[in-house]
Design an enzyme around this catalytic site. Structure first.
Site, PDB file in Angstrom:
ATOM      1  N   CYS A   1       0.823   3.522   2.972  1.00 24.92           N
ATOM      2  CA  CYS A   1       1.302   2.774   4.147  1.00 24.92           C
ATOM      3  C   CYS A   1       2.830   2.768   4.172  1.00 24.92           C
ATOM      4  CB  CYS A   1       0.781   1.341   4.122  1.00 24.92           C
ATOM      5  SG  CYS A   1      -1.021   1.189   4.061  1.00 24.92           S
TER       6      CYS A   1
ATOM      7  N   CYS B   1       0.853  -1.194   0.000  1.00 26.63           N
ATOM      8  CA  CYS B   1       0.000   0.000   0.000  1.00 26.63           C
ATOM      9  C   CYS B   1       0.891   1.247   0.000  1.00 26.63           C
ATOM     10  CB  CYS B   1      -0.899  -0.031   1.239  1.00 26.63           C
ATOM     11  SG  CYS B   1      -1.636   1.550   1.686  1.00 26.63           S
TER      12      CYS B   1
END
Length: 229
Positions: free
Chosen positions: A161, A158
């Protein structure tokens, strides 16, 4: 053309684009019906690593975050046939839809909520690596302590992330009294649904087992520290 007319044209164009994208944003049920048709093209715009965690049957893969790869791969699609696009949560697929439309693809649809929404409807994926999911009991045990707990719903593949990793590392080094509890959003679908996590990352802070702060998306180091004052 005066400024008023130009502004009006831009406004109308924006409304039209938003309306078109809304029409082409499909629920898991509608998306499933669409890809069961003949002569459609199914495109997974996640990374190869994400793709290998489980994908839809007959899906092609082109990483939307890699502009070169994406453009090289989609040029082989047939513009006369419908293209159904999906990602993890629907953000990248919505952007890919807009880009494909700009390139001349007239029948493009994306999966609202991404493959997370698909899985939450108990629909099948292929080549998924079966991994044990955290239970609600596991989660409750992790947060019900006398310590401050930072829960990080995220995933290695991600992009936001990954951007948060050095910030979290610095935060933990400066706040040694805070415990980190990571939840893999690509695996723990049931827990994400229970905790109403619809997009990654999501950060939650618990103090003595009670939720004191929660936020979705990028967070600054200062913002994290502020929650502990």
């Amino acid at each position: 053309m005066n400024k008023y007319v130009l502004s009006l044209l831009i406004f109308c164009s924006s409304i039209s684009a938003c309306s078109q994208q809304k029409i082409n944003s499909l629920t898991a049920e509608a998306f499933e019906k669409g890809i069961l048709q003949a002569n459609i093209q199914l495109l997974d715009v996640r990374t190869a690593s994400e793709f290998n965690t489980g994908h839809l049957k007959n899906a092609l893969q082109a990483n939307f975050n890699n502009e070169k790869e994406f453009n090289e791969r989609v040029q082989h699609l047939d513009k006369s046939k419908p293209v159904y696009v999906y990602c993890l949560s629907g953000v990248r697929s919505a952007s890919a839809l807009t880009q494909l439309q700009a390139q001349g693809y007239t029948q493009v649809y994306h999966l609202k909520g991404g493959i997370n929404a698909w899985k939450q409807q108990n629909k099948a994926v292929q080549n998924a690596v079966v991994m044990p999911q955290l239970s609600q009991n596991d989660y409750d045990k992790a947060i019900k302590t006398d310590s401050l707990v930072l829960v990080d719903f995220g995933a290695d593949w991600c992009p936001p992330c990954k951007k948060m990793e050095p910030i979290i590392a610095t935060f933990l080094s400066e706040m040694p009294n805070v415990k980190l509890f990571k939840v893999d959003g690509g695996v723990n679908i049931n827990l994400m649904q229970t905790m109403q996590v619809e997009a990654l990352p999501v950060f939650i802070i618990y103090k003595n087992g009670k939720l004191v702060w929660r936020k979705q998306g990028i967070v600054t180091l200062e913002e994290l520290k502020q929650q502990l004052k």
